[in-house]
Design a protein around this motif. Structure first.
Motif, PDB file in Angstrom:
ATOM      1  N   ARG A 100       1.213   4.786   0.757  1.00  0.00           N
ATOM      2  CA  ARG A 100       0.437   5.538   1.736  1.00  0.00           C
ATOM      3  C   ARG A 100       0.308   7.017   1.383  1.00  0.00           C
ATOM      4  O   ARG A 100       0.728   7.895   2.136  1.00  0.00           O
ATOM      5  CB  ARG A 100       1.058   5.351   3.123  1.00  0.00           C
TER       6      ARG A 100
ATOM      7  N   ILE B 107       0.843  -1.197   0.000  1.00  0.00           N
ATOM      8  CA  ILE B 107       0.000   0.000   0.000  1.00  0.00           C
ATOM      9  C   ILE B 107       0.880   1.250   0.000  1.00  0.00           C
ATOM     10  O   ILE B 107       1.709   1.451   0.895  1.00  0.00           O
ATOM     11  CB  ILE B 107      -0.982  -0.008   1.193  1.00  0.00           C
TER      12      ILE B 107
ATOM     13  N   LEU C 148      -9.693   3.080   4.828  1.00  0.00           N
ATOM     14  CA  LEU C 148     -10.147   3.410   3.475  1.00  0.00           C
ATOM     15  C   LEU C 148     -11.264   4.438   3.606  1.00  0.00           C
ATOM     16  O   LEU C 148     -11.804   4.636   4.692  1.00  0.00           O
ATOM     17  CB  LEU C 148     -10.654   2.149   2.771  1.00  0.00           C
TER      18      LEU C 148
ATOM     19  N   THR D  23     -11.535   4.839  -2.103  1.00  0.00           N
ATOM     20  CA  THR D  23     -10.607   3.733  -1.873  1.00  0.00           C
ATOM     21  C   THR D  23     -11.287   2.445  -1.418  1.00  0.00           C
ATOM     22  O   THR D  23     -10.744   1.361  -1.658  1.00  0.00           O
ATOM     23  CB  THR D  23      -9.520   4.142  -0.852  1.00  0.00           C
TER      24      THR D  23
ATOM     25  N   HIS E 198      -3.058   4.199  -1.994  1.00  0.00           N
ATOM     26  CA  HIS E 198      -4.077   4.736  -1.071  1.00  0.00           C
ATOM     27  C   HIS E 198      -4.147   6.245  -1.284  1.00  0.00           C
ATOM     28  O   HIS E 198      -3.288   6.989  -0.821  1.00  0.00           O
ATOM     29  CB  HIS E 198      -3.722   4.419   0.381  1.00  0.00           C
TER      30      HIS E 198
ATOM     31  N   ASP F   2      -2.324   8.433   1.644  1.00  0.00           N
ATOM     32  CA  ASP F   2      -3.215   9.016   2.657  1.00  0.00           C
ATOM     33  C   ASP F   2      -2.378   9.776   3.691  1.00  0.00           C
ATOM     34  O   ASP F   2      -2.921  10.457   4.554  1.00  0.00           O
ATOM     35  CB  ASP F   2      -4.061   7.924   3.351  1.00  0.00           C
TER      36      ASP F   2
END
Ligand SMILES: *Cc1c(COP(=O)(O)O)cnc(C)c1O
Length: 307
Positions: A26, A24, A263, A268, A289, A28
């Motif tokens: 990141r 993943i 998420l 997402t 993400h 975010d």
């Protein structure tokens, strides 16, 4: 001109879901208030705005737009006035991203879905008016999706190529809406000559052809003539943009309980479901993400149903 605004490189972390390696990226964690994918686009877009000596930024999106929230915060930080046009049709108006916009302050104009069909024209007219008042406005299109913004996601691919050997992976998966993120990733993969599929899980009901045309236009503008490999996954958009299905909401809870990663209900969760359900024989993939965390707090009523 590119500004350095995001906290980069973002981590690229290995997880196992259903026996498969899902790494993943990141994004975010690109920032706090400006977290998510839009800040990478805004590094180029706001750099362009500054180069053009703009003192006002105009942009648009859904009422809970992550892009509007990130643009509002970053433009202010750079000393520019912000004007937002937000489409009213989405739950949780006084919460999530909209609440943050209200708290930070911005000139917020709520427009109807009908008016929003002409949003580019509305923003241009506003910019013209401002010019008469001696202001110079920079218009950022919905989602920051044009070739300037997409350069931010070419860079994200280059960034990942320094973190891992990208040849190790079978595919990159990403949520796709206004498609600038997807276009930038595919362009970056092509520029590095990687043998890596790029799959965009579409999160709204717009026809695939419309999304594809936008991607092709951006690829051309980024100097990528080879348009092969555009891979758009359908069937995970549910009722429409910003309406998560029960399966999407359950995916949020599942991923949070397995990994502590949150998420979001708009992008997402649909994209992660699309990843798990269409991976097939692929064993090792990267999931970008793209953020959207604050949107969780605009859909508390829906989430309560699956707690
Ligand atoms: C905007 C957004 C996307 C989609 O990116 P596009 O470039 O518009 O396709 C995905 N995830 C999140 C959280 C977003 O805010």
């Amino acid at each position: 001109m590119k500004l350095e605004l995001a906290r980069k490189p973002t981590p690229l972390e290995k997880y196992i879901f259903e026996g498969k390696e899902i790494w993943i990226k990141r994004d975010d964690m690109t920032d706090f208030v400006a977290s998510g994918n839009k800040i990478r686009k805004l590094e180029y877009l706001l750099g362009d705005a500054i180069e053009k000596k703009s003192d006002v930024v105009i942009t648009c999106g859904a009422v809970q737009s992550n892009h509007a929230r990130a643009t509002n915060y970053l433009s202010k930080r750079l000393g520019m006035r912000v004007i937002l046009y937000l489409k009213e049709w989405y739950p949780g108006k006084n919460s999530g991203n909209f609440l943050l916009n209200e708290l930070m302050g911005a000139e917020i104009n709520i427009v109807t879905p009908k008016e929003y069909e002409d949003i580019d024209k509305i923003m241009e007219e506003k910019a013209k008016k401002l010019l008469e008042e001696g202001r110079r406005a920079y218009i950022i299109p919905e989602g920051g999706s044009n070739y300037i913004g997409s350069k931010g996601y070419e860079d994200a691919v280059f960034e990942m190529s320094r973190q891992v050997d990208l040849d190790y992976f079978d595919a990159i998966y990403v949520a796709t809406s206004s498609a600038g993120t997807y276009a930038g990733i595919l362009s970056g993969v092509k520029k590095l000559n990687l043998n890596l599929e790029v799959r965009g899980v579409v999160v709204h009901k717009k026809p695939t052809e419309v999304v594809r045309e936008k991607i092709e236009e951006i690829l051309d503008q980024l100097g990528v003539e080879d348009h092969s490999g555009i891979n758009l996954i359908r069937g995970f958009e549910g009722k429409d943009y910003a309406y998560p299905s029960e399966a999407d909401l359950k995916m949020i809870k599942y991923v949070a309980s397995e990994s502590g990663i949150f998420l979001d209900p708009v992008y997402t969760s649909k994209a992660f479901r699309g990843t798990l359900e269409t991976m097939g024989d692929q064993e090792k993939v990267i999931f970008i993400h793209t953020g959207g965390t604050f949107g969780l707090f605009a859909q508390i009523d829906a989430l309560e149903g699956i707690l």
